[in-house]
Design an enzyme around this catalytic site. Structure first.
Site, PDB file in Angstrom:
ATOM      1  N   LYS A 147       3.457   5.839   5.260  1.00  0.00           N
ATOM      2  CA  LYS A 147       2.472   4.924   4.671  1.00  0.00           C
ATOM      3  C   LYS A 147       2.912   3.498   4.900  1.00  0.00           C
ATOM      4  CE  LYS A 147      -1.255   3.864   2.798  1.00  0.00           C
ATOM      5  NZ  LYS A 147      -1.195   2.758   3.776  1.00  0.00           N
ATOM      6  N   LYS A 172      -0.112   3.678  -2.644  1.00  0.00           N
ATOM      7  CA  LYS A 172      -1.178   4.686  -2.563  1.00  0.00           C
ATOM      8  C   LYS A 172      -0.643   6.110  -2.508  1.00  0.00           C
ATOM      9  CE  LYS A 172      -4.640   1.625  -0.449  1.00  0.00           C
ATOM     10  NZ  LYS A 172      -3.996   0.363  -0.056  1.00  0.00           N
ATOM     11  N   SER A 206       0.797  -1.232   0.000  1.00  0.00           N
ATOM     12  CA  SER A 206       0.000   0.000   0.000  1.00  0.00           C
ATOM     13  C   SER A 206       0.824   1.275   0.000  1.00  0.00           C
ATOM     14  CB  SER A 206      -0.946   0.001   1.199  1.00  0.00           C
ATOM     15  OG  SER A 206      -1.993  -0.921   0.999  1.00  0.00           O
ATOM     16  N   SER A 210      -5.717   3.038   4.761  1.00  0.00           N
ATOM     17  CA  SER A 210      -5.204   2.205   3.677  1.00  0.00           C
ATOM     18  C   SER A 210      -6.326   1.475   2.939  1.00  0.00           C
ATOM     19  CB  SER A 210      -4.178   1.197   4.211  1.00  0.00           C
ATOM     20  OG  SER A 210      -3.312   0.766   3.170  1.00  0.00           O
TER      21      SER A 210
END
Length: 382
Positions: free
Chosen positions: A222, A67, A64, A119
Site C-alpha cells: 500500500k 487504508k 494512505s 487509493s
C-alpha cells in the site's frame, strides 16, 4: 530385539553445514551495505526477525497506508456482497478518488478494491460511513481498538483515509505489522496484488503501486503520499522460499520511494539462504547387526531443502536402532533424523539401511560361536 538409541545432538552453524552437490558454495550473507533513502524504515523477516530498522518507532504520518486498517475493520463488520450507498459527505472528500457520485450504489468488495488499488479516499469514507452507521468517529474508534488488539503501540488514527490530520500517526514498525496482517487475509492479498480495478460504468482505475509491474518478486503493498508523510509505502516480496515485509516512510519522491522499498526488501531476501537441511545418502548413524558382520549404515533417502536466515544455528537430532534384527532389507527404516532451527522443527526424514544384510546360515553362526569361544578362552589364559 531392536533397541532405540538417541544420538547426541550436533550443533552446527547454518552456512557451515554440508550442502548438496548442486547447492552454491556455503558462504555468509551478502556483504552489500543497506542503502535506503527514506526518513524511516522497518524490515521484518518471515520468521519474525527484525532485519533492519531506522527511526522505526518514531510517530509519523503514514498517509494512505492507513487504508489497510480501514479494510480490516470493514471486513470484520460487513459482507463483501453488501451494497453501500455513497453518502454526499464521502463523495466530497479530496485527494485521490474514484470519482464516486452521491447516491451511487456499489458493493463492499468494489469499494474495498477501489480504496486499496487506486487509493480512493471517497471509497474509504463511503465504507467507513456504512460500517459506522453514518458516523466517521464511530468507525475511527473501531480502527483504534483494532490497532490496540494487533499490538500497534505507536498508532493512533483520526480518519479512515490517511489524509493529514492532527494526531493521525503511526510508525514504520506498526505499518509493517499492519501490512503483514492484511496480507494474511485472502481478499486483501488479492486486492493488493491487482494492477487496476474496474468499477460500474467502465471506470478503470490504475494501481498507485509501480512495483507491481516492475519487480516480479513483489507481492503487493500500500502506497501513501501527503505533505506530512512524504512518499511512503508498505510492501512485501517473496524469494528463496521466504517472504519479507517492509515499510519506508518519508521518501523524497515517488521514484525514490519505489527504489527505497525495493532496496529494503531485496536486502532482506538476501539475508536468507537455501540449504540442504538433510542430505540424501549421508550416513547419519550405524546399526550393529551381530554375528561378526559389519554394521549397516543408516542414510537419508532424499535431500530436504529449506530456507533459513544466514547465521542461524541448526541442531541435528538422530534417533536410530542400536542393533538391527537380521535380515535387513535395503531401504528398511531403522531411524529418524530431525533438524531444529532455534528450537523449532525445520526438517525431518526417516533413516534407512544403505545396503541389505542377510542373516548367516548355520555354518556361519557356528563359525561365529567358535571364534567367540576361542577368544574368551584366550582371554582367560592371558
Amino acid at each position: 530385539m531392536r533397541r532405540a538409541l538417541l544420538a547426541v545432538a550436533a550443533l552446527a552453524a547454518l552456512l557451515a553445514a554440508p550442502a548438496a552437490a548442486s547447492s552454491p558454495p556455503a558462504a555468509a550473507a551478502s556483504a552489500q551495505p543497506l542503502r535506503v533513502d527514506a526518513d524511516a524504515y522497518y524490515l521484518l523477516g518471515e520468521d519474525g526477525a527484525v532485519l533492519a530498522a531506522r527511526n522505526a518507532r518514531e510517530p509519523r504520518a503514514i498517509a494512505s497506508i492507513t487504508k489497510l486498517m480501514t479494510a480490516l475493520v470493514v471486513l470484520e463488520r460487513a459482507r463483501l456482497a453488501d451494497t453501500v450507498t455513497v453518502a454526499r459527505r464521502a463523495a466530497r472528500v479530496g485527494g485521490s478518488t474514484a470519482f464516486l457520485r452521491p447516491g451511487e450504489r456499489l458493493t463492499v468488495a468494489q469499494l474495498l478494491r477501489a480504496m486499496l488499488v487506486a487509493s480512493a479516499n471517497d471509497a474509504a469514507d463511503a465504507l467507513a460511513l456504512h460500517v459506522g452507521g453514518g458516523s466517521l468517529a464511530r468507525f475511527v474508534a473501531l480502527m483504534n481498538a483494532q490497532a490496540a488488539a494487533l499490538g500497534l503501540a505507536d498508532t493512533r488514527f483520526a480518519n479512515p483515509h490517511g489524509l493529514d490530520a492532527p494526531g493521525h500517526l503511526s510508525s514504520a514498525r506498526d505499518a509493517t505489522l499492519l501490512l503483514r496482517h492484511a496480507l494474511g487475509v485472502p481478499f486483501l492479498r488479492d486486492a493488493l496484488a491487482r494492477s487496476s480495478v474496474t468499477l460500474p460504468g467502465g471506470r478503470e482505475l490504475p494501481s498507485t503501486d509501480d512495483l507491481l509491474s516492475r519487480w516480479r518478486l513483489f507481492l503487493g503493498g500500500k502506497t501513501g503520499h501527503t505533505a506530512r508523510a512524504g512518499w511512503s509505502q508498505a510492501g512485501a516480496a517473496r524469494g528463496r522460499g521466504v517472504t519479507v515485509y517492509g515499510t519506508v516512510l518519508g521518501a523524497a519522491s515517488r521514484e525514490a520511494r519505489d527504489a527505497a522499498l525495493r532496496a529494503l526488501l531485496a536486502w532482506g531476501l538476501d539475508r536468507y539462504r537455501r540449504v540442504a537441511a538433510i542430505e540424501r545418502g549421508r550416513v547419519y548413524a550405524e546399526a550393529e547387526t551381530g554375528w561378526g558382520l559389519p554394521p549397516v549404515e543408516l542414510v537419508a533417502p532424499r535431500s530436504v531443502l529449506r530456507t533459513v536466515r544466514a547465521g542461524t544455528p541448526l541442531v541435528e537430532r538422530v534417533t536410530a536402532i542400536h542393533t538391527a534384527a537380521l535380515p535387513v532389507r535395503r531401504g528398511e527404516r531403522l531411524g529418524r533424523v530431525e533438524v531444529l532451527a532455534r528450537g523449532r522443527p525445520l526438517a525431518s526424514s526417516p533413516l534407512v539401511a544403505a545396503e541389505a544384510v542377510s542373516e548367516p546360515g548355520l555354518a556361519g553362526k557356528a563359525l561365529w560361536y567358535l571364534r567367540e569361544t576361542a577368544a574368551n578362552l584366550w582371554g582367560l589364559v592371558a
